[in-house]
Design an enzyme around this catalytic site. Structure first.
Site, PDB file in Angstrom:
ATOM      1  N   ASP A   9       0.069 -12.373 -91.270  1.00  0.00           N
ATOM      2  CA  ASP A   9      -0.848 -11.374 -91.807  1.00  0.00           C
ATOM      3  C   ASP A   9      -2.213 -12.024 -92.006  1.00  0.00           C
ATOM      4  OD1 ASP A   9      -1.843  -9.106 -93.027  1.00  0.00           O
ATOM      5  OD2 ASP A   9      -1.047  -9.633 -95.002  1.00  0.00           O
ATOM      6  N   ASP A 107      -3.832  -6.416 -87.786  1.00  0.00           N
ATOM      7  CA  ASP A 107      -3.897  -7.777 -88.318  1.00  0.00           C
ATOM      8  C   ASP A 107      -2.572  -8.281 -88.867  1.00  0.00           C
ATOM      9  OD1 ASP A 107      -3.893  -6.269 -90.785  1.00  0.00           O
ATOM     10  OD2 ASP A 107      -4.655  -8.076 -91.745  1.00  0.00           O
ATOM     11  N   GLU A 108      -1.494  -7.656 -88.466  1.00  0.00           N
ATOM     12  CA  GLU A 108      -0.219  -7.992 -89.093  1.00  0.00           C
ATOM     13  C   GLU A 108       0.895  -7.801 -88.069  1.00  0.00           C
ATOM     14  OE1 GLU A 108       2.140  -6.137 -92.770  1.00  0.00           O
ATOM     15  OE2 GLU A 108       0.052  -5.546 -92.626  1.00  0.00           O
TER      16      GLU A 108
HETATM   17 MG   LIG Z   1      -3.871  -8.491 -93.731  1.00  0.00          MG
END
Ligand SMILES: [Mg+2]
Length: 403
Positions: A9, A107-108
Site C-alpha cells: 500500500d 495504490d494498493e
Molecule cells: Mg495507500
C-alpha cells in the site's frame, strides 16, 4: 501448502506524488480532492497528507469539512494522469515478482508470492526487494504486510505506516490479531463496532474468546461466523490475478444536487465518453460497466452490467447505464449529488474487427473513435465531442478548480 501473500500500500499516495513533484509542499498539510471553495465546495477529500491528517482530515470526508478543520491546508485538484503513471510503474515492479497481482486501487495490491520463492528468495526478502523496487521506480514509499492470507497481510501493512514492513509469522496469525482494536476486523464498521464494544469486545482477541451463539444473537449468525473465522486468522480467499480487479472510472459531483433529467443524462453521457476514451488510450476494452449514484445525504447505490462483447465505445457503455439511472430516478425521489461510471473486467482491445454482419457499422464506429481521440490528443481534451455533448449543458456543470 502455506501461502505467502503480500499486501502493498503506497503511503499517502496522491499527496506523496504531489510532494515529490513539488518539493516545497514537503511536510505541509496537502489535501487532494475537489475545490473547497472557501468552505462552500462540494465533493470529497481523495487523499490527505500525514501533516493534514494531524488536523483530522481524512479521505472520503466532505471537502468543506476538511476546509473547516484545516483552512491553511494546500488544496489541490486530483491529477489522475500523474497518479496513474506512478501506479503503472508500481505495477511493473509487482509484475517482476509474480503475475498473481490483485489491484485494489491505484495504490494498493495483493501479491501471491508463493510460487516466486525459488526465484527471489524468502517472503521477507521479496517484500524488501519490492519496497526497494517501488522506491527506485517512483521515489515514493510504500508499506507492506506479509502473511499467509489476505486479511492478515492487509492488516499488517497498515500497522507501521509510512515505509513499514510487518511480517506475520506462519501459524502466528491468531496471536498477532488478538491485541488489535476490534475496528480493524474486516466487516466491523460504524454499525457493528458500538454493538461489539457494548458487549465488552474491544479487541479482536476479545471476539475470538466470545461464545459464538451469544455473538450470533447480537449481530446475526452469518456475521458472527465470519467475524469468528477472521479472528482465528482464517481467510482462504485467493489473490485474484490481474484480469478482474482493474477498473477505469470517472465521477462527477454536481455543484448543486439535481433532479434535472437532461443534465443528469448529459453528464452520464459525458462520463461514458470519457471512460471509453481512457479505455482506448490504455488499449483496453471493458467486460463490465458500473453506475454509481449518490443521492442527497451521501447514500450511494451501484448497479453493474456485463458487456458482451467487450467494448471501448461510449454509446455502448451509455446503453447499459442510462436505463439504470432512469430506474433509480423512478424509484427514489431525492436529488442526485454524484454520478460515476466505471469500466472493469478489462481486456486488451481487440485490434482486429471481427467479421460479423455488423462489421460495417462496428468499423465505422471504431474509426470515428480513433479520429476523435487523435484530434483530442493533438489539440487538447474536449476539442471534439459527440454532438449531444456540445451545448449549454456540457461540462460547465462539473466541479474542478485550478490553482
Ligand atoms: Mg495507500
Amino acid at each position: 501448502m502455506t501461502r505467502i501473500i503480500a499486501h502493498v500500500d503506497m503511503d499517502q499516495f496522491y499527496a506523496a506524488v504531489e510532494m515529490r513533484d513539488h518539493p516545497h509542499l514537503q511536510g505541509k498539510p496537502v489535501i487532494i480532492g475537489s475545490d473547497p471553495k472557501q468552505g462552500q465546495g462540494r465533493g470529497v477529500v481523495s487523499t490527505a497528507s500525514y501533516a493534514a491528517r494531524k488536523f483530522g482530515v481524512r479521505s472520503g470526508q466532505p471537502i468543506r469539512q476538511a476546509w473547516q478543520l484545516c483552512p491553511q491546508g494546500v488544496f489541490l485538484p486530483v491529477d489522475m494522469e500523474r497518479y496513474a503513471l506512478a501506479s503503472q510503474q508500481i505495477h511493473q515492479v509487482f509484475q517482476r515478482f509474480t503475475p498473481m497481482v490483485e489491484a485494489l486501487s491505484l495504490d494498493e495490491a495483493f501479491l501471491d508470492l508463493t510460487a516466486s520463492q525459488k526465484l527471489f528468495g524468502s517472503g521477507l526478502e521479496m517484500a524488501q526487494q519490492i519496497k526497494r523496487g517501488v522506491f527506485e521506480a517512483t521515489r515514493l514509499t510504500c508499506s507492506a504486510g506479509l502473511a499467509e492470507n489476505k486479511f492478515l497481510a492487509k492488516t499488517a501493512s497498515d500497522l507501521r505506516k509510512p515505509d513499514g514492513l510487518v511480517v506475520v509469522p506462519t501459524g502466528g496469525g491468531r496471536e498477532f490479531l488478538a491485541p488489535l482494536a476490534i475496528g480493524r476486523l474486516w466487516g466491523v464498521g460504524e454499525h457493528s463496532e458500538p454493538v461489539l464494544r457494548n458487549l465488552g469486545i474491544n479487541t479482536i482477541g476479545d471476539l475470538d474468546a466470545y461464545p459464538l451463539d451469544a455473538l450470533a444473537r447480537h449481530i446475526g449468525a452469518r456475521a458472527a461466523q465470519d467475524f469468528k473465522a477472521l479472528a482465528r486468522a482464517e481467510d482462504v480467499r485467493p489473490v485474484e490475478g490481474s484480469v478482474a480487479a482493474q477498473s477505469i472510472g470517472r465521477e462527477n459531483t454536481f455543484e448543486e444536487d439535481s433532479r434535472h433529467a437532461p443534465l443528469l443524462r448529459s453528464t452520464l453521457m459525458e462520463l461514458c465518453e470519457d471512460v471509453a476514451h481512457r479505455l482506448r488510450r490504455e488499449q483496453k476494452e471493458a467486460g463490465r460497466v458500473t453506475l454509481k449514484v449518490r443521492f442527497t445525504g451521501f447514500e450511494t447505490h451501484t448497479r453493474q452490467a456485463l458487456l458482451k462483447p467487450g467494448t471501448a465505445h461510449g454509446p455502448d457503455l451509455l446503453a447499459q447505464v442510462r436505463p439504470m439511472l432512469d430506474a433509480f430516478l423512478q424509484s427514489d425521489a431525492r436529488k442526485v449529488r454524484l454520478l460515476g461510471v466505471s469500466a472493469s473486467a478489462l481486456k486488451p482491445l481487440q485490434a482486429q474487427v471481427q467479421l460479423t454482419l455488423d462489421e460495417g457499422s462496428q468499423q465505422r464506429r471504431r474509426l470515428a473513435d480513433v479520429a476523435l481521440d487523435a484530434v483530442n490528443a493533438r489539440f487538447g481534451e474536449g476539442t471534439l465531442k459527440p454532438a449531444a455533448l456540445v451545448g449549454p449543458k456540457g461540462i460547465r456543470h462539473r466541479t474542478g478548480f485550478s490553482k
